[in-house]
Write an enzyme that holds these catalytic residues in place. Structure first.
Site, PDB file in Angstrom:
ATOM      1  N   CYS A   2      18.686 -75.682  16.146  1.00  0.00           N
ATOM      2  CA  CYS A   2      20.119 -75.905  16.063  1.00  0.00           C
ATOM      3  C   CYS A   2      20.435 -77.389  16.238  1.00  0.00           C
ATOM      4  O   CYS A   2      19.952 -78.037  17.155  1.00  0.00           O
ATOM      5  CB  CYS A   2      20.917 -75.119  17.093  1.00  0.00           C
ATOM      6  SG  CYS A   2      20.749 -73.346  16.918  1.00  0.00           S
ATOM      7  N   ARG A  33      16.857 -79.416  12.028  1.00  0.00           N
ATOM      8  CA  ARG A  33      16.741 -78.660  13.280  1.00  0.00           C
ATOM      9  C   ARG A  33      16.994 -77.159  13.089  1.00  0.00           C
ATOM     10  O   ARG A  33      16.769 -76.374  14.003  1.00  0.00           O
ATOM     11  CB  ARG A  33      17.728 -79.216  14.314  1.00  0.00           C
ATOM     12  CG  ARG A  33      17.465 -80.649  14.684  1.00  0.00           C
ATOM     13  CD  ARG A  33      18.449 -81.113  15.717  1.00  0.00           C
ATOM     14  NE  ARG A  33      18.237 -80.431  16.971  1.00  0.00           N
ATOM     15  CZ  ARG A  33      17.459 -80.870  17.943  1.00  0.00           C
ATOM     16  NH1 ARG A  33      16.816 -82.006  17.813  1.00  0.00           N
ATOM     17  NH2 ARG A  33      17.328 -80.187  19.061  1.00  0.00           N
ATOM     18  N   TRP A  81      19.561 -72.405  13.813  1.00  0.00           N
ATOM     19  CA  TRP A  81      18.292 -71.694  13.699  1.00  0.00           C
ATOM     20  C   TRP A  81      18.505 -70.410  14.480  1.00  0.00           C
ATOM     21  O   TRP A  81      18.682 -70.435  15.698  1.00  0.00           O
ATOM     22  CB  TRP A  81      17.148 -72.518  14.282  1.00  0.00           C
ATOM     23  CG  TRP A  81      15.805 -71.893  14.068  1.00  0.00           C
ATOM     24  CD1 TRP A  81      15.038 -71.949  12.946  1.00  0.00           C
ATOM     25  CD2 TRP A  81      15.061 -71.110  15.022  1.00  0.00           C
ATOM     26  NE1 TRP A  81      13.866 -71.247  13.132  1.00  0.00           N
ATOM     27  CE2 TRP A  81      13.851 -70.722  14.398  1.00  0.00           C
ATOM     28  CE3 TRP A  81      15.298 -70.694  16.326  1.00  0.00           C
ATOM     29  CZ2 TRP A  81      12.886 -69.950  15.038  1.00  0.00           C
ATOM     30  CZ3 TRP A  81      14.327 -69.920  16.962  1.00  0.00           C
ATOM     31  CH2 TRP A  81      13.138 -69.563  16.319  1.00  0.00           C
ATOM     32  N   ASN A 107      23.395 -74.646  21.230  1.00  0.00           N
ATOM     33  CA  ASN A 107      21.964 -74.698  20.937  1.00  0.00           C
ATOM     34  C   ASN A 107      21.240 -74.145  22.152  1.00  0.00           C
ATOM     35  O   ASN A 107      21.479 -74.610  23.257  1.00  0.00           O
ATOM     36  CB  ASN A 107      21.539 -76.152  20.686  1.00  0.00           C
ATOM     37  CG  ASN A 107      20.038 -76.310  20.570  1.00  0.00           C
ATOM     38  OD1 ASN A 107      19.337 -75.381  20.187  1.00  0.00           O
ATOM     39  ND2 ASN A 107      19.545 -77.491  20.900  1.00  0.00           N
ATOM     40  N   GLY A 108      20.394 -73.152  21.959  1.00  0.00           N
ATOM     41  CA  GLY A 108      19.642 -72.601  23.088  1.00  0.00           C
ATOM     42  C   GLY A 108      19.793 -71.099  23.148  1.00  0.00           C
ATOM     43  O   GLY A 108      20.188 -70.455  22.169  1.00  0.00           O
ATOM     44  N   GLU A 492      -5.373 -77.886  11.298  1.00  0.00           N
ATOM     45  CA  GLU A 492      -4.126 -78.506  10.824  1.00  0.00           C
ATOM     46  C   GLU A 492      -3.955 -78.301   9.322  1.00  0.00           C
ATOM     47  O   GLU A 492      -2.849 -78.037   8.846  1.00  0.00           O
ATOM     48  CB  GLU A 492      -4.137 -80.011  11.187  1.00  0.00           C
ATOM     49  CG  GLU A 492      -2.983 -80.838  10.639  1.00  0.00           C
ATOM     50  CD  GLU A 492      -1.602 -80.400  11.116  1.00  0.00           C
ATOM     51  OE1 GLU A 492      -1.499 -79.494  11.972  1.00  0.00           O
ATOM     52  OE2 GLU A 492      -0.606 -80.957  10.612  1.00  0.00           O
ATOM     53  N   LYS A 496      -0.692 -76.446   7.742  1.00  0.00           N
ATOM     54  CA  LYS A 496       0.192 -77.058   6.740  1.00  0.00           C
ATOM     55  C   LYS A 496       0.380 -76.119   5.558  1.00  0.00           C
ATOM     56  O   LYS A 496       1.480 -75.971   5.030  1.00  0.00           O
ATOM     57  CB  LYS A 496      -0.368 -78.401   6.238  1.00  0.00           C
ATOM     58  CG  LYS A 496      -0.247 -79.565   7.190  1.00  0.00           C
ATOM     59  CD  LYS A 496       1.156 -80.114   7.371  1.00  0.00           C
ATOM     60  CE  LYS A 496       1.876 -79.501   8.510  1.00  0.00           C
ATOM     61  NZ  LYS A 496       1.646 -79.892   9.844  1.00  0.00           N
ATOM     62  N   GLU A 499       2.619 -73.135   6.567  1.00  0.00           N
ATOM     63  CA  GLU A 499       4.014 -73.537   6.760  1.00  0.00           C
ATOM     64  C   GLU A 499       4.712 -73.845   5.445  1.00  0.00           C
ATOM     65  O   GLU A 499       5.875 -73.502   5.252  1.00  0.00           O
ATOM     66  CB  GLU A 499       4.088 -74.821   7.596  1.00  0.00           C
ATOM     67  CG  GLU A 499       3.793 -74.675   9.045  1.00  0.00           C
ATOM     68  CD  GLU A 499       4.017 -75.983   9.768  1.00  0.00           C
ATOM     69  OE1 GLU A 499       4.891 -76.037  10.638  1.00  0.00           O
ATOM     70  OE2 GLU A 499       3.319 -76.969   9.478  1.00  0.00           O
ATOM     71  N   HIS A 515     -20.661 -66.100  12.810  1.00  0.00           N
ATOM     72  CA  HIS A 515     -20.347 -65.110  13.842  1.00  0.00           C
ATOM     73  C   HIS A 515     -19.232 -64.163  13.400  1.00  0.00           C
ATOM     74  O   HIS A 515     -18.705 -63.416  14.217  1.00  0.00           O
ATOM     75  CB  HIS A 515     -19.952 -65.817  15.149  1.00  0.00           C
ATOM     76  CG  HIS A 515     -21.067 -66.652  15.705  1.00  0.00           C
ATOM     77  ND1 HIS A 515     -22.196 -66.112  16.269  1.00  0.00           N
ATOM     78  CD2 HIS A 515     -21.245 -67.993  15.747  1.00  0.00           C
ATOM     79  CE1 HIS A 515     -23.020 -67.085  16.649  1.00  0.00           C
ATOM     80  NE2 HIS A 515     -22.455 -68.240  16.344  1.00  0.00           N
ATOM     81  N   LYS A 618      12.602 -77.834  13.169  1.00  0.00           N
ATOM     82  CA  LYS A 618      11.817 -78.996  13.567  1.00  0.00           C
ATOM     83  C   LYS A 618      11.551 -79.028  15.057  1.00  0.00           C
ATOM     84  O   LYS A 618      10.468 -79.348  15.509  1.00  0.00           O
ATOM     85  CB  LYS A 618      12.566 -80.256  13.133  1.00  0.00           C
ATOM     86  CG  LYS A 618      11.848 -81.552  13.431  1.00  0.00           C
ATOM     87  CD  LYS A 618      10.761 -81.786  12.425  1.00  0.00           C
ATOM     88  CE  LYS A 618       9.949 -83.028  12.700  1.00  0.00           C
ATOM     89  NZ  LYS A 618       8.601 -82.888  12.121  1.00  0.00           N
TER      90      LYS A 618
END
Ligand code: M6R
Length: 623
Positions: A2, A33, A81, A107-108, A492, A496, A499, A515, A618
């Site tokens: 947010c 955000r 968000w 926000n929260g 990583e 990527k 995402e 394994h 983000k």
């Protein structure tokens, strides 16, 4: 998670009232955000005017085009968000209270919202959304009409004292058209100082186009901004002062600079990001000085264990840090996901250095872990990109990345900068504790100094990577293998791809293949292999080359990222991307880049929004 903006200007400020423009520009910059919905509320003609719309900011702009808003001097804006309640128009912020004369954004997460909602319903409030935020709006409204007797700051204060959880709340009221009131607990909020106007933002990008003078707020504070004043109090009502700071990055750094997307721009920013991270940290002889750390060198000498805590990409940077710091400093380093750390009773004491790594400096899981570490008596050091954010502010020491603003939701340049900063920290500790000779440190620093131009070389020769990505656009799954520092790079690379391109991707330690994961290999399965340097005393190069052969023998399509001149891999690779040579420990700064370019290009080919991938935000400011 947010984005929040607030604005108020005086009646005699030259020019047309511009609240709406300021708010929308702020939301444009903060959209990274969260982009489930967007909304604004202004006060005009003695009324609250609100517009809100599910989806990206562009939908709100269309809505405002169709239903224009009157010019205003005061307002708040939100980009969401979703946590409580789906991404619908009804759940979009702002939410209204006090008979629609009050507008609130948030926000929260308000953890006790169910109990409060039941009480408010009992008191006759009617709710229109499923959000926790609407509870705050109704609660502030009730206090405004009642105990606070028309004082919006006091109504906010009384309300936040009943809330549990994490929140930044902003409120405007039609009867108080000269002010915006905000409160923060565990969620970010900064104040921007203008001439005859003041601003609020989740971070400075919310007002960077209008002012660079800012004020940082502490935990549990309420700020009331008017056109000419910023008044801060604690949740207990005691007056407080914030810390003023100057925002030294310019607005252009947060623009696309000729690229189609922020992601592409940020991938291309990487030579500079690494250069800036290294800048000014050593003298000509390579001797490091980190005065900015704000921690007594004696304390660092006494450290017996380091724990790195972080999430997502930042945690993978932490894995690289472990290899380097243990090798250079001979201090045991553990790496842990921040959200696991504090719930498992970790063994830490005053000789433990807890290093948090975070681009945003606001990740709630990491912040909570830092607080926990402090409570246990550990020393805390933040590696962070965002000046003035909460994690560095609450840590004993800080090493800023100076990578510049990272806007694309998926992290790229911050990852490389985090790794570079971890190297600097490792070398500094080695220097302080006498674990390396000055010449050895100087050699590593000199090699690090060469990295930016080597990244540039990879960027300049990246077309074949993009071509491969385009050709592989329909692949349903990609595996990534790496060993030693190549292992976190593989993780990583997989993250990527997940995402950005929404396809199944997994990173494995190459040695782990036999394994279990080798069972996944079937004809045509693409496997990226991050090949370690063939140089170095304990090189596992030959073992990884064997792994390439093992998967190839089972029909995998092998794509390798290897050091220039490493001909041993060519014969077993369908595609090879070479990176320039460097010290084995420094290789992640180079081998990561082709994987970023691949993921970005593949996602773009599929037509996805690489800057704002679905379901993500983000800055993850909820636990
Ligand atoms: O701001 P932070 O570095 O603390 O964020 C940590 C993670 O949320 C972040 O790295 C996330 O995994 C990104 N989406 C990675 O691209």
């Amino acid at each position: 998670m947010c984005g929040i903006v607030g604005y108020v200007a005086s009646a005699d400020r030259v020019g047309a009232p511009r609240a709406l423009d300021v708010l929308l520009e702020g939301l444009r910059r903060l959209e990274y955000r969260g982009y489930d919905s967007a909304g604004v509320a202004t006060i005009a003609d003695g009324q609250v005017a609100a517009r809100k719309k599910a989806g990206k900011l562009v939908n709100l702009l269309d809505e405002i085009d169709q239903a224009p808003m009157a010019p205003a001097r005061v307002g708040i804006g939100h980009t969401r968000w979703a946590t409580h309640g789906g991404p619908t128009d009804e759940n979009a912020h702002p939410h209204l209270g006090d008979g629609s004369r009050l507008a609130v954004i948030h926000n929260g997460i308000i953890e006790n919202f169910t109990v409060l909602k039941a009480r408010l319903v009992e008191a006759g409030e009617v709710f229109e959304s499923q959000t926790d935020t609407e509870v705050a709006a109704k609660l502030i409204g009730q206090f405004y009409r009642g105990e606070a007797a028309g004082d919006l700051t006091e109504a906010m204060r009384l309300a936040v004292n009943e809330l549990q959880g994490a929140f930044t709340l902003l409120a405007v009221h039609a009867d108080a058209p000269e002010q915006v009131v905000a409160a923060r607990r565990n969620s970010p909020l900064v104040v921007g100082l203008g001439e005859g106007e003041n601003f609020l933002g989740s971070d400075v990008s919310g007002f960077i186009d209008f002012t660079r003078d800012a004020v940082e707020l502490e935990q549990d504070q309420i700020v009331t901004i008017t056109a000419d004043d910023v008044a801060i109090i604690g949740f207990d009502g005691v007056p407080a002062t914030g810390r003023r700071f100057y925002v030294d990055w310019d607005a252009a750094a947060a623009e696309k600079g000729g690229f189609d997307t922020f992601m592409e721009k940020e991938i291309h920013d990487q030579p500079k990001a690494v250069e800036d991270t290294l800048l000014g940290r050593s003298d000509a002889a390579g001797r490091l000085s980190l005065d900015e750390l704000r921690i007594d060198p004696q304390d660092l000498k006494e450290v017996t264990k380091i724990m790195v805590i972080a999430c997502g990409t930042a945690a993978y940077a932490g894995h690289v840090a472990k290899y380097a710091i243990e090798h250079w400093c001979r201090i045991p380093v553990e790496v842990e996901l921040a959200h696991e750390f504090r719930y498992r009773d970790p063994i830490i004491d005053s000789n433990t250095l807890v290093v948090s790594i975070s681009q945003s400096g606001e990740t709630m899981d990491t912040l909570m872990a830092v607080r926990y570490a402090k409570e246990q008596g550990a020393k805390t050091l933040a590696i962070c990109n965002t000046n003035g954010s909460t994690i560095p502010r609450e840590s004993d020491a800080v090493l800023y990345l100076h990578a510049g603003p990272e806007i694309a939701v998926a992290s790229t340049k911050a990852f490389l900068a985090m790794i570079a900063a971890s190297y600097v920290l490792g070398l500094y500790l080695a220097q302080l504790r006498g674990q390396m000779f000055a010449e050895e440190i100087g050699d590593v620093m000199a090699d690090l100094g060469q990295i930016p131009q080597k990244i540039q070389q990879i960027l300049d020769q990246a077309d074949p990577i993009r071509e491969l990505a385009r050709a592989m656009k329909d692949t349903p799954s990609v595996l990534f293998l790496g060993r030693h520092v190549g292992y976190p790079v593989a993780l990583e690379g997989a993250l990527k791809l997940k995402e950005l391109a929404y396809i199944h991707a997994e990173g494995f330690a190459a040695g782990e293949l036999k394994h279990g994961p080798i069972a996944l290999i079937e004809p045509g399965q693409p496997v990226f292999v991050v090949v370690p340097s063939p140089h170095g005393r304990h090189s596992v190069h030959s073992k990884v080359v064997s792994n390439i052969q093992e998967v190839r023998a089972r029909g995998a399509k092998t794509i390798t990222v290897a050091e220039e001149g490493d001909e041993a891999v060519t014969e077993f690779s369908e595609e090879v991307f070479f990176v320039p040579e460097t010290q084995p420990l420094l290789m992640p700064l180079l081998t990561t880049v082709p994987l970023q370019i691949f993921a970005c290009a593949l996602a773009a080919e599929k037509g996805y929004d690489v800057d704002q991938p679905r379901n993500l935000a983000k800055s993850v400011t909820v636990e």
